[in-house]
Design a protein around this motif. Structure first.
Motif, mmCIF file in Angstrom:
data_model
loop_
_atom_site.group_PDB
_atom_site.id
_atom_site.type_symbol
_atom_site.label_atom_id
_atom_site.label_comp_id
_atom_site.label_asym_id
_atom_site.label_seq_id
_atom_site.Cartn_x
_atom_site.Cartn_y
_atom_site.Cartn_z
ATOM 1 N N LEU A 276 0.755 -1.343 -0.078
ATOM 2 C CA LEU A 276 0.007 0.043 -0.100
ATOM 3 C C LEU A 276 0.890 1.233 0.026
ATOM 4 C CD1 LEU A 276 -2.678 -1.132 2.721
ATOM 5 C CD2 LEU A 276 -2.706 -1.117 0.362
ATOM 6 N N GLY A 277 1.197 1.721 -1.148
ATOM 7 C CA GLY A 277 2.014 2.846 -1.283
ATOM 8 C C GLY A 277 3.605 2.632 -0.788
ATOM 9 N N PRO A 278 3.987 3.305 0.094
ATOM 10 C CA PRO A 278 5.341 2.748 0.738
ATOM 11 C C PRO A 278 5.262 1.926 1.819
ATOM 12 C CG PRO A 278 4.528 4.889 1.768
ATOM 13 C CD PRO A 278 3.746 4.738 0.635
ATOM 14 N N ARG A 279 4.004 1.508 2.092
ATOM 15 C CA ARG A 279 3.983 0.452 3.256
ATOM 16 C C ARG A 279 3.787 -0.898 2.632
ATOM 17 N NH1 ARG A 279 2.628 1.674 8.388
ATOM 18 N NH2 ARG A 279 1.962 0.102 9.603
ATOM 19 N N LEU A 280 4.608 -1.733 3.269
ATOM 20 C CA LEU A 280 4.577 -2.992 3.059
ATOM 21 C C LEU A 280 4.170 -4.135 4.180
ATOM 22 C CD1 LEU A 280 5.238 -5.812 1.068
ATOM 23 C CD2 LEU A 280 7.728 -5.462 1.902
ATOM 24 N N PHE A 281 2.959 -4.933 3.775
ATOM 25 C CA PHE A 281 2.647 -5.856 4.721
ATOM 26 C C PHE A 281 2.938 -7.235 4.409
ATOM 27 C CE2 PHE A 281 -0.521 -2.258 5.313
ATOM 28 C CZ PHE A 281 -0.387 -2.187 6.782
ATOM 29 N N SER A 298 8.354 2.195 5.758
ATOM 30 C CA SER A 298 9.107 3.037 4.633
ATOM 31 C C SER A 298 10.118 2.026 4.146
ATOM 32 C CB SER A 298 9.333 4.403 5.135
ATOM 33 O OG SER A 298 10.347 4.142 6.243
ATOM 34 N N PRO A 299 10.512 2.434 3.107
ATOM 35 C CA PRO A 299 11.663 1.652 2.230
ATOM 36 C C PRO A 299 12.891 1.461 3.165
ATOM 37 C CG PRO A 299 10.535 2.890 0.756
ATOM 38 C CD PRO A 299 10.060 3.441 2.003
ATOM 39 N N ASP A 300 13.166 2.366 3.875
ATOM 40 C CA ASP A 300 14.564 2.366 4.471
ATOM 41 C C ASP A 300 14.391 1.706 5.915
ATOM 42 O OD1 ASP A 300 12.850 4.120 5.549
ATOM 43 O OD2 ASP A 300 14.532 5.704 6.232
ATOM 44 N N LEU A 301 13.370 1.041 6.412
ATOM 45 C CA LEU A 301 13.130 0.331 7.602
ATOM 46 C C LEU A 301 13.035 -1.103 7.202
ATOM 47 C CD1 LEU A 301 10.455 2.584 9.474
ATOM 48 C CD2 LEU A 301 13.111 2.578 9.613
ATOM 49 N N ARG A 302 13.155 -1.902 8.279
ATOM 50 C CA ARG A 302 13.036 -3.399 8.026
ATOM 51 C C ARG A 302 11.361 -4.033 8.688
ATOM 52 N NH1 ARG A 302 17.678 -5.863 6.959
ATOM 53 N NH2 ARG A 302 17.014 -8.016 7.588
ATOM 54 N N LEU A 303 11.159 -4.953 8.174
ATOM 55 C CA LEU A 303 9.630 -5.492 8.739
ATOM 56 C C LEU A 303 9.972 -5.874 10.047
ATOM 57 C CD1 LEU A 303 9.301 -7.556 5.159
ATOM 58 C CD2 LEU A 303 7.441 -6.005 6.230
ATOM 59 N N THR A 304 8.811 -5.675 10.824
ATOM 60 C CA THR A 304 8.760 -5.705 12.069
ATOM 61 C C THR A 304 7.324 -6.438 12.434
ATOM 62 O OG1 THR A 304 7.929 -3.741 12.793
ATOM 63 C CG2 THR A 304 10.365 -4.084 13.044
ATOM 64 N N PRO A 305 7.075 -7.246 13.180
ATOM 65 C CA PRO A 305 5.775 -7.914 13.571
ATOM 66 C C PRO A 305 4.828 -6.753 14.357
ATOM 67 C CG PRO A 305 7.245 -8.654 15.145
ATOM 68 C CD PRO A 305 8.241 -7.943 14.155
ATOM 69 N N VAL A 306 3.666 -6.640 13.786
ATOM 70 C CA VAL A 306 2.809 -5.621 14.448
ATOM 71 C C VAL A 306 1.693 -6.095 15.013
ATOM 72 C CG1 VAL A 306 3.839 -3.832 12.829
ATOM 73 C CG2 VAL A 306 1.745 -5.258 12.216
ATOM 74 N N GLN A 307 1.115 -7.466 14.579
ATOM 75 C CA GLN A 307 -0.298 -7.974 14.925
ATOM 76 C C GLN A 307 -0.135 -9.311 15.081
ATOM 77 O OE1 GLN A 307 -3.173 -6.629 12.363
ATOM 78 N NE2 GLN A 307 -5.006 -7.415 13.826
ATOM 79 N N VAL A 308 -0.896 -9.816 16.073
ATOM 80 C CA VAL A 308 -1.261 -11.271 16.046
ATOM 81 C C VAL A 308 -2.508 -11.706 15.557
ATOM 82 C CG1 VAL A 308 -1.429 -13.516 17.363
ATOM 83 C CG2 VAL A 308 0.475 -11.929 17.808
ATOM 84 N N LEU A 309 -2.892 -12.407 14.531
ATOM 85 C CA LEU A 309 -3.933 -12.344 13.783
ATOM 86 C C LEU A 309 -5.124 -13.561 14.411
ATOM 87 C CD1 LEU A 309 -2.716 -12.139 10.288
ATOM 88 C CD2 LEU A 309 -3.920 -10.224 11.241
ATOM 89 N N ALA A 310 -6.211 -12.748 14.781
ATOM 90 C CA ALA A 310 -7.447 -13.807 15.243
ATOM 91 C C ALA A 310 -6.594 -15.021 15.846
ATOM 92 C CB ALA A 310 -8.232 -14.071 13.971
ATOM 93 N N PRO A 311 -6.163 -14.995 17.105
ATOM 94 C CA PRO A 311 -5.751 -16.286 17.585
ATOM 95 C C PRO A 311 -6.736 -17.180 17.791
ATOM 96 C CG PRO A 311 -5.665 -14.583 19.162
ATOM 97 C CD PRO A 311 -5.818 -13.799 17.677
ATOM 98 N N GLN A 312 -7.894 -16.972 18.105
ATOM 99 C CA GLN A 312 -8.942 -17.935 18.607
ATOM 100 C C GLN A 312 -9.752 -18.393 17.399
ATOM 101 O OE1 GLN A 312 -9.382 -18.427 21.709
ATOM 102 N NE2 GLN A 312 -7.605 -17.028 22.182
ATOM 103 N N ARG A 313 -9.321 -17.931 16.140
ATOM 104 C CA ARG A 313 -10.055 -18.506 15.039
ATOM 105 C C ARG A 313 -9.140 -19.132 14.108
ATOM 106 N NH1 ARG A 313 -14.862 -14.364 13.129
ATOM 107 N NH2 ARG A 313 -15.219 -13.163 14.856
ATOM 108 N N LEU A 314 -7.811 -18.634 13.720
ATOM 109 C CA LEU A 314 -7.106 -19.123 12.998
ATOM 110 C C LEU A 314 -6.211 -20.427 13.760
ATOM 111 C CD1 LEU A 314 -5.550 -16.212 11.277
ATOM 112 C CD2 LEU A 314 -7.688 -17.430 10.425
ATOM 113 N N LEU A 315 -6.966 -21.606 13.571
ATOM 114 C CA LEU A 315 -6.285 -22.717 14.620
ATOM 115 C C LEU A 315 -5.182 -23.526 13.571
ATOM 116 C CD1 LEU A 315 -9.466 -24.056 16.215
ATOM 117 C CD2 LEU A 315 -7.906 -22.207 16.832
#
Length: 537
Positions: A276-281, A298-315
């Motif tokens: 999404l533009g300069p943002r990468l997920f 932004s392009p000059d940064l490294r990827l970092t974990p930002v969210q645990v996704l639906a831990p009760q649903r994604l089994l």
């Protein structure tokens, strides 16, 4: 112009009442000469000592085996050159170089089977050309390049093989002002005796496709995805045994793919990118420890974990797909656990959150997002029933139909061709299938034998709509969609090196070169390069 026609033309050229008498010291043996015209017959070699004012030269029953480059450099004033009933079979490049005033070139009733593409180079005044009644099965492409003054071309009486070698000639004829006599085809049998100018160039299939091995990426993988970030193509591999999502980029110096960044993701089954533009997920769907969302702002940064996704649903995720709904990006994660359900997660603020649970208790193995009738659809495959098709209605997915004749389908992938939507359905045991959307449901079109298949992946590479059927027990098969037949036809086997338990394929284009990635579960990922071969060259 052949036979008696040439004789009449020569008489007219020589002029009424002109006698053929040899000028002293200028007429070679076996020749009859006048001031401007010469006829040579039965000479064992190509004569050279002619008058510098010679305009017309006729060579009959000569003993030479080939016309070599520069054969007529000592006759720059020639306007007409005739060869007939000779035994030479080859015309080399630049054979007529230096004849810038030549207007008439007749090479008829000889035994020519080969002519260089540069044989006629430099004949910038040529208006009449005849290669009639020789042994030519084809003409080299670009033979007539630079001959813009041509008005008459005679190619009749040659045993042309009307395969891909004549395609360029068929395409050239309508583009010139010259009248072209081509005669009939000698073969192949399907077109024998058909006039060349009656053939349709659009029906010729003169392109071949080949995938050749380029590089190996050491660790095994379950998924591979391509994406473009900041104008550069990237690949991301889900490597469960290495416990990571590995991002690769093209190294322009080494001319190979190299690692750019890796994300810690033990037991990962899918790494799904979103730009999404300069943002990468990157969504890292994991069997254990919870699925995660990684982000780079932004392009000059490294990827970092930002969210645990639906831990009760994604089994127990088995597949993840990206789709856009009402202008918003969403992920759908197919869940294969007995107590789980496939989950739709859409962006809300900085993260992605559950929007809808789908298809509970069915142990889904694959999700495929597609568009039908101008609306978003979602196709889910599971181990317990036929694939089910959902459509987006009122802000949620509703069941529309299922797919008949499709039991035990592990995965589904779609492609579009000629305005139609097709499905590739993967079956581990039995025949994998190709289906076409008829406006209300998918109908069976083709069955392809498959044993131990977990992936049947369509890919559009350049102009080729391909589909690759993986196998755990044999070579993976590459098919190409033939639009005139409406089916997939075999193209090649992938390997060597052989793919070991392939699970996903993806293509990427870098610097004008096209590559295919093959992610394998029990062996290294293999990278192939896509080549287009022109069979009409």
């Amino acid at each position: 112009m052949a036979g008696a026609g040439i004789l009449l033309f020569l008489l007219a050229w020589a002029g009424a009442g002109v006698a053929w008498s040899p000028p002293k010291g200028k007429c070679p043996p076996h020749c009859s000469c006048s001031k401007e015209n010469t006829l040579c017959e039965g000479s064992p070699e190509l004569p050279e000592s002619f008058s510098t004012t010679l305009l017309s030269l006729s060579l009959v029953r000569m003993g030479v085996s080939r016309l070599k480059a520069g054969s007529f450099l000592k006759m720059p004033s020639l306007h007409l050159l005739l060869f007939t009933s000779n035994t030479f079979s080859v015309i080399e490049g630049d054979a007529f170089i230096g004849l810038s005033y030549l207007q008439y070139l007749f090479i008829e009733d000889n035994k020519i089977g080969s002519i260089s593409k540069n044989a006629l180079r430099g004949l910038r005044s040529l208006t009449h050309l005849s290669l009639a009644n020789n042994h030519l099965e084809a003409l080299p492409r670009f033979l007539f390049r630079g001959l813009e003054t041509l008005t008459h071309v005679d190619l009749r009486g040659n045993p042309f093989q009307c395969d891909c070698r004549v395609l360029w000639l068929l395409q050239w004829m309508p583009t010139v002002n010259a009248s072209v006599g081509t005669g009939a085809c000698a073969g192949p049998p399907a077109v024998a005796q058909i006039q060349l100018n009656h053939l349709d160039p659009k029906k010729f299939k003169c392109r071949a496709t080949e995938l050749s091995w380029l590089q190996t990426v050491g660790e095994s993988a379950l998924s591979v995805e391509s994406f473009s970030y900041q104008g550069e193509p990237h690949m991301v591999l889900a490597q469960p045994f290495a416990g990571r999502c590995l991002i690769l980029v093209w190294d322009y110096s080494l001319q190979r793919f190299r690692p750019e960044e890796e994300l810690s993701a033990p037991s990962v089954v899918s790494c799904k990118p979103l730009v999404l533009g300069p943002r990468l997920f990157i969504l890292a769907a994991r069997l254990w420890g919870g699925s995660q969302l990684w982000s780079r702002s932004s392009p000059d940064l490294r990827l970092t974990p930002v969210q645990v996704l639906a831990p009760q649903r994604l089994l127990r995720p088995n597949d993840a797909e990206l789709l856009w709904l009402d202008g918003q990006p969403c992920f759908v994660v197919a869940d294969a656990s007995k107590a789980g359900s496939t989950t739709l997660l859409c962006r809300d603020g900085p993260g992605f959150y559950p929007r809808q649970s789908l298809h509970a208790w069915h142990r889904d193995t694959d999700a495929e997002a597609l568009e039908l009738d101008g609306r978003p659809h979602l196709l889910l495959a599971s181990a317990s029933q036929r694939p089910v098709l959902f459509h987006w209605v009122g802000g949620r997915f509703e069941r529309r139909t299922d797919i008949p004749e499709a039991e035990d389908v592990y995965a589904t992938k779609h492609f579009q061709a000629g305005g139609d939507v097709f499905l590739c359905l993967t079956r581990y045991i039995g025949d994998s299938m190709v289906m076409r959307w008829d406006g209300s449901m998918f109908r069976l079109l083709q069955q392809l034998p498959s044993r131990g298949s977990h992936v049947f992946q369509p890919l559009l590479i350049a102009r080729d709509q391909l589909a690759i059927l993986g196998s755990d027990f044999a070579f993976s098969q590459v098919f190409r969609f033939e639009s005139d037949k409406g089916i997939l036809e075999p193209l090649q086997e992938l390997g060597p090196p052989a793919l070991v338990a392939p699970r996903a394929f993806a293509q990427v284009t870098v610097a004008g070169r096209r590559f295919l990635f093959a992610a394998c579960f029990k062996g290294p990922t293999q990278i192939y390069q896509h080549h287009e071969l022109d069979l009409s060259a």
